[in-house]
Scaffold this motif. Structure first.
Motif, PDB file in Angstrom:
ATOM      1  N   GLN A 123       0.990   4.058  -3.255  1.00  0.00           N
ATOM      2  CA  GLN A 123       0.871   5.387  -2.604  1.00  0.00           C
ATOM      3  C   GLN A 123       1.855   6.409  -3.367  1.00  0.00           C
ATOM      4  O   GLN A 123       1.730   7.519  -3.914  1.00  0.00           O
ATOM      5  CB  GLN A 123       0.681   5.831  -1.139  1.00  0.00           C
ATOM      6  CG  GLN A 123       0.701   7.150  -0.652  1.00  0.00           C
ATOM      7  CD  GLN A 123       0.719   7.392   0.787  1.00  0.00           C
ATOM      8  OE1 GLN A 123       1.340   6.688   1.579  1.00  0.00           O
ATOM      9  NE2 GLN A 123       0.023   8.475   1.145  1.00  0.00           N
ATOM     10  N   TYR A 152       0.699  -1.135  -0.035  1.00  0.00           N
ATOM     11  CA  TYR A 152      -0.060   0.034  -0.057  1.00  0.00           C
ATOM     12  C   TYR A 152       0.881   1.371  -0.134  1.00  0.00           C
ATOM     13  O   TYR A 152       0.514   2.182  -0.450  1.00  0.00           O
ATOM     14  CB  TYR A 152      -0.962   0.135   1.048  1.00  0.00           C
ATOM     15  CG  TYR A 152      -2.048  -0.968   0.926  1.00  0.00           C
ATOM     16  CD1 TYR A 152      -3.097  -0.709   0.064  1.00  0.00           C
ATOM     17  CD2 TYR A 152      -2.145  -2.288   1.496  1.00  0.00           C
ATOM     18  CE1 TYR A 152      -3.998  -1.602  -0.445  1.00  0.00           C
ATOM     19  CE2 TYR A 152      -3.046  -3.149   1.248  1.00  0.00           C
ATOM     20  CZ  TYR A 152      -4.092  -2.909   0.249  1.00  0.00           C
ATOM     21  OH  TYR A 152      -5.102  -3.733   0.011  1.00  0.00           O
ATOM     22  N   GLU A 158       1.363   6.479  -6.868  1.00  0.00           N
ATOM     23  CA  GLU A 158       0.362   7.723  -7.217  1.00  0.00           C
ATOM     24  C   GLU A 158       1.051   9.078  -7.211  1.00  0.00           C
ATOM     25  O   GLU A 158       0.702   9.832  -7.998  1.00  0.00           O
ATOM     26  CB  GLU A 158      -0.706   7.320  -6.522  1.00  0.00           C
ATOM     27  CG  GLU A 158      -1.828   8.219  -6.699  1.00  0.00           C
ATOM     28  CD  GLU A 158      -2.266   7.956  -8.253  1.00  0.00           C
ATOM     29  OE1 GLU A 158      -2.949   9.203  -8.799  1.00  0.00           O
ATOM     30  OE2 GLU A 158      -2.408   6.950  -8.857  1.00  0.00           O
ATOM     31  N   GLN A 159       1.982   9.347  -6.235  1.00  0.00           N
ATOM     32  CA  GLN A 159       2.476  10.609  -5.903  1.00  0.00           C
ATOM     33  C   GLN A 159       3.259  10.867  -7.274  1.00  0.00           C
ATOM     34  O   GLN A 159       3.155  12.069  -7.628  1.00  0.00           O
ATOM     35  CB  GLN A 159       3.263  10.431  -4.706  1.00  0.00           C
ATOM     36  CG  GLN A 159       2.386  10.619  -3.569  1.00  0.00           C
ATOM     37  CD  GLN A 159       3.306  10.487  -2.426  1.00  0.00           C
ATOM     38  OE1 GLN A 159       4.478   9.928  -2.447  1.00  0.00           O
ATOM     39  NE2 GLN A 159       2.816  10.865  -1.153  1.00  0.00           N
TER      40      GLN A 159
END
Length: 78
Positions: free
Chosen positions: A49, A45, A52-53
């Motif tokens: 994240q 996870y 995605e950043q």
């Protein structure tokens, strides 16, 4: 801090059965699952994240040699 967990009925029944058959508590098995798998969940996870950043342009990639040059690391391997 106490935490409560709601499980889908199928999982609740399976956990009940396991606890009854083994004489251990449901909490014991829930704790074991978390302790055994939290590292994996964090890896997945948190990596998602970070990706995605990167996709949103909120972070940037650097080349490996640039990364390593900024660290105080000996070239020799012991």
């Amino acid at each position: 801090m106490p935490t409560s967990v709601r499980l889908p009925n199928e999982y609740e029944q399976r956990l009940d059965y396991l606890a009854k058959q083994t004489g251990r508590s449901k909490a014991f098995y829930i704790k074991q699952l978390i302790m055994d798998h939290l590292d994996d969940l964090e890896d997945v996870y948190l990596a998602e994240q970070r990706l995605e950043q990167l996709r949103q342009g909120n972070d940037e990639l650097i080349k490996g040699d640039e990364f390593w040059s900024g660290l105080d690391v000996d070239d020799k391997v012991s």
